[in-house]
Design a protein around this motif. Structure first.
Motif, short mmCIF file in Angstrom:
data_model
loop_
_atom_site.label_atom_id
_atom_site.label_comp_id
_atom_site.label_asym_id
_atom_site.label_seq_id
_atom_site.Cartn_x
_atom_site.Cartn_y
_atom_site.Cartn_z
N ASP A 1 0.87 -1.17 0.00
CA ASP A 1 0.00 0.00 0.00
C ASP A 1 0.92 1.22 0.00
N VAL A 2 1.00 1.90 -1.13
CA VAL A 2 1.97 2.99 -1.28
C VAL A 2 1.70 4.12 -0.29
N LEU A 3 0.45 4.52 -0.15
CA LEU A 3 0.13 5.61 0.77
C LEU A 3 0.49 5.22 2.21
N ALA A 4 0.18 3.99 2.60
CA ALA A 4 0.50 3.54 3.95
C ALA A 4 2.01 3.54 4.17
N ALA A 5 2.77 3.12 3.15
CA ALA A 5 4.23 3.11 3.27
C ALA A 5 4.78 4.52 3.45
N ILE A 6 4.25 5.46 2.66
CA ILE A 6 4.70 6.85 2.79
C ILE A 6 4.39 7.40 4.18
N GLN A 7 3.18 7.16 4.67
CA GLN A 7 2.80 7.65 5.99
C GLN A 7 3.66 7.01 7.09
N LEU B 1 -2.86 7.48 -4.89
CA LEU B 1 -3.06 6.05 -5.18
C LEU B 1 -3.91 5.35 -4.14
N PRO B 2 -4.72 4.37 -4.54
CA PRO B 2 -5.40 3.51 -3.58
C PRO B 2 -4.43 2.49 -3.01
N ALA B 3 -4.91 1.66 -2.08
CA ALA B 3 -4.04 0.67 -1.45
C ALA B 3 -3.67 -0.44 -2.42
N GLY B 4 -2.49 -1.05 -2.17
CA GLY B 4 -2.08 -2.24 -2.87
C GLY B 4 -1.84 -2.08 -4.35
N VAL B 5 -0.98 -1.14 -4.73
CA VAL B 5 -0.81 -0.86 -6.15
C VAL B 5 0.57 -1.20 -6.68
N THR B 6 1.50 -1.59 -5.84
CA THR B 6 2.81 -1.97 -6.35
C THR B 6 3.16 -3.37 -5.87
N SER B 7 3.83 -4.11 -6.73
CA SER B 7 4.17 -5.50 -6.43
C SER B 7 5.35 -5.63 -5.48
N HIS C 1 7.44 -5.76 -2.09
CA HIS C 1 7.13 -6.14 -0.71
C HIS C 1 7.09 -4.87 0.16
N PRO C 2 6.13 -4.77 1.10
CA PRO C 2 6.01 -3.55 1.92
C PRO C 2 7.30 -3.16 2.65
N SER C 3 8.03 -4.13 3.18
CA SER C 3 9.27 -3.82 3.89
C SER C 3 10.31 -3.23 2.95
N ILE C 4 10.37 -3.77 1.73
CA ILE C 4 11.32 -3.25 0.75
C ILE C 4 10.99 -1.82 0.39
N LEU C 5 9.71 -1.54 0.15
CA LEU C 5 9.31 -0.17 -0.22
C LEU C 5 9.64 0.80 0.90
N ARG C 6 9.34 0.43 2.15
CA ARG C 6 9.64 1.33 3.26
C ARG C 6 11.14 1.61 3.36
#
Length: 437
Positions: A187-193, A216-222, A224-229
């Motif tokens: 979830d890109v927005l959740a990761a940014i927050q 963006l809505p939730a769950g838009v990039t493939s 892993h959440p930890s990697i994005l953060r």
């Protein structure tokens, strides 16, 4: 004291048995295991599997502990063997050790988990003050968290070329995350927050204001959440370290089949920002990075793959198993709907228009073979891929009647996710970027 030590030995043995049958819906855990696990979790009604998975997750060392530390390897071993249900050979390969070494380490890892759970149980139910007992119970934890073994790497982990070893370790960590949780999306927005919240102390040190925005809505990039953060955290750190006040803006927007991420500073940083970690990590995820630096702004401009939501209809009268499937697909692109009867499947298909169907054979009103036949005969549903998942060993019949894929129960998380991906691919629908082949 001898009685308590004997109880712990019994608990450890029972825990080993429970781990071995963690995803067996027919397994009844021993009473002592249920009591100890229940004492570690305040929320009522939590399943045995979730309690064990959370207990293993709590063993993960702090971020400052090196990736090659033995304690981190023991945690990874438990996750591979009992959460992801990998074989000893597969786990040994991922950890870079021999199967013989793996068997020794597995004994130690389960002992550590049992010891941690037992300590929590004793604190909540029957505290023990005997110093000898406490010292004995804490021996493994102290050795692994404070002693030299805590940072002792396996012989195969010792690098020769530091730069190459670092890149290799980055890719191993990324592969480990993807293998531990195949199919996960962020979830890109959740990761940014999350990053804005986590990085506030660092930003305050440099008198920098962090702001977040996303279209963006939730769950838009493939990814892993930890990697994005970690990508975003590193980008903020690189910019903040070259600033003396100002603002760092984190933003995201759709960009065709990608997510466009920006981490931009105002005013510009003292020099163009750079991060080998960001470059290596983004490239490994199928993305791109551009560094932009002008008199007013500096920043990282990142593109990562997008994914679309996949609607999955599960036709199965075992509600406990459907709960397991939902847990398997948490934080992935798959969204599960459920019906327990074959006849209701046709109504649900008309309403939901699922992208994929997971079908059991033994249903209360009609068997799965009849459902499968009707789906294949109807032009409206013939193109929808069907995964037959059943204890009935009938792969040949399933494929002959039009199923896309057959999977035997019980099925582990990785196998389940891979089956969904493979069924979509066979039906001519591309898998998510970065998904298992």
């Amino acid at each position: 004291m001898a009685m308590l030590a004997g109880m712990f030995d019994d608990f450890e043995q029972q825990l080993r048995e429970t781990l071995t049958h963690l995803y067996d819906p027919t397994f009844q855990p021993p009473e002592l295991v249920r009591k100890v696990l229940a004492a570690t979790e305040a929320a009522p009604g939590t399943s045995l599997q979730d309690l064990v998975v959370r207990a293993i997750a709590r063993l993960e060392p702090a971020p400052h502990v090196p990736a090659t530390a033995r304690l981190r390897r023991l945690h990874a071993l438990l996750a591979y063997r009992y959460v992801q249900e990998l074989t000893q050979e597969e786990t040994a390969e991922r950890l870079g050790i021999t199967p013989r070494h793996l068997r020794r380490e597995q004994q130690r890892a389960v002992h550590l988990l049992a010891q941690r759970l037992w300590e929590q149980y004793r604190r909540r139910s029957a505290p023990v003050t005997d110093e000898g007992m406490n010292a004995g119970m804490n021996e493994v934890t102290k050795e692994l968290t404070e002693g030299p073994e805590a940072l002792e790497p396996a012989p195969s982990d010792v690098p020769s070329d530091p730069a190459q070893a670092w890149r290799s370790q980055v890719h191993r960590e990324l592969a480990s995350l993807q293998q531990n949780a195949p199919g996960q999306v962020a979830d890109v927005l959740a990761a940014i927050q999350d990053v804005v919240r986590i990085q506030q102390p660092v930003a305050a040190r440099y008198q920098v204001q962090l702001t977040a925005e996303s279209e963006l809505p939730a769950g838009v990039t493939s990814v892993h959440p930890s990697i994005l953060r970690q990508i975003l955290i590193m980008a903020v750190q690189r910019l903040a370290q070259q600033m003396a006040g100002g603002r760092i803006r984190l933003a995201a927007r759709p960009d065709g089949d990608a997510v466009a991420l920006q981490v931009v500073s105002t005013p510009a940083a003292q020099s163009p920002p750079n991060s080998e970690f960001i470059r290596e990590t983004v490239a490994a995820q199928g993305g791109t990075v551009q560094i932009r630096h002008d008199p007013e702004h500096s920043g990282f401009h990142i593109r990562l793959p997008r994914v679309r939501e996949v609607k999955v209809l599960v036709v199965d009268d075992n509600r406990d198993l459907v709960h397991v499937y939902r847990r398997y697909t948490e934080r992935t692109r798959y969204r599960i709907s459920h019906v327990a009867e074959g006849q209701r499947a046709f109504e649900a298909i008309a309403t939901l228009a699922p992208d994929l169907i997971v079908l059991d054979v033994m249903l209360p009103d009609m068997d799965g073979w009849e459902v499968l036949t009707r789906l294949h005969e109807d032009p409206q549903t013939r193109g929808t891929p069907v995964v037959v998942c059943s204890v009935v060993r009938g792969e040949e019949l399933a494929l002959a009647l039009g199923a896309t894929l057959y999977v035997a129960k019980p099925v582990g998380r990785e196998t389940f996710i891979q089956a969904l991906e493979l069924a979509l691919a066979r039906a001519g629908r591309p898998p998510a970027p970065g998904s298992p082949p």
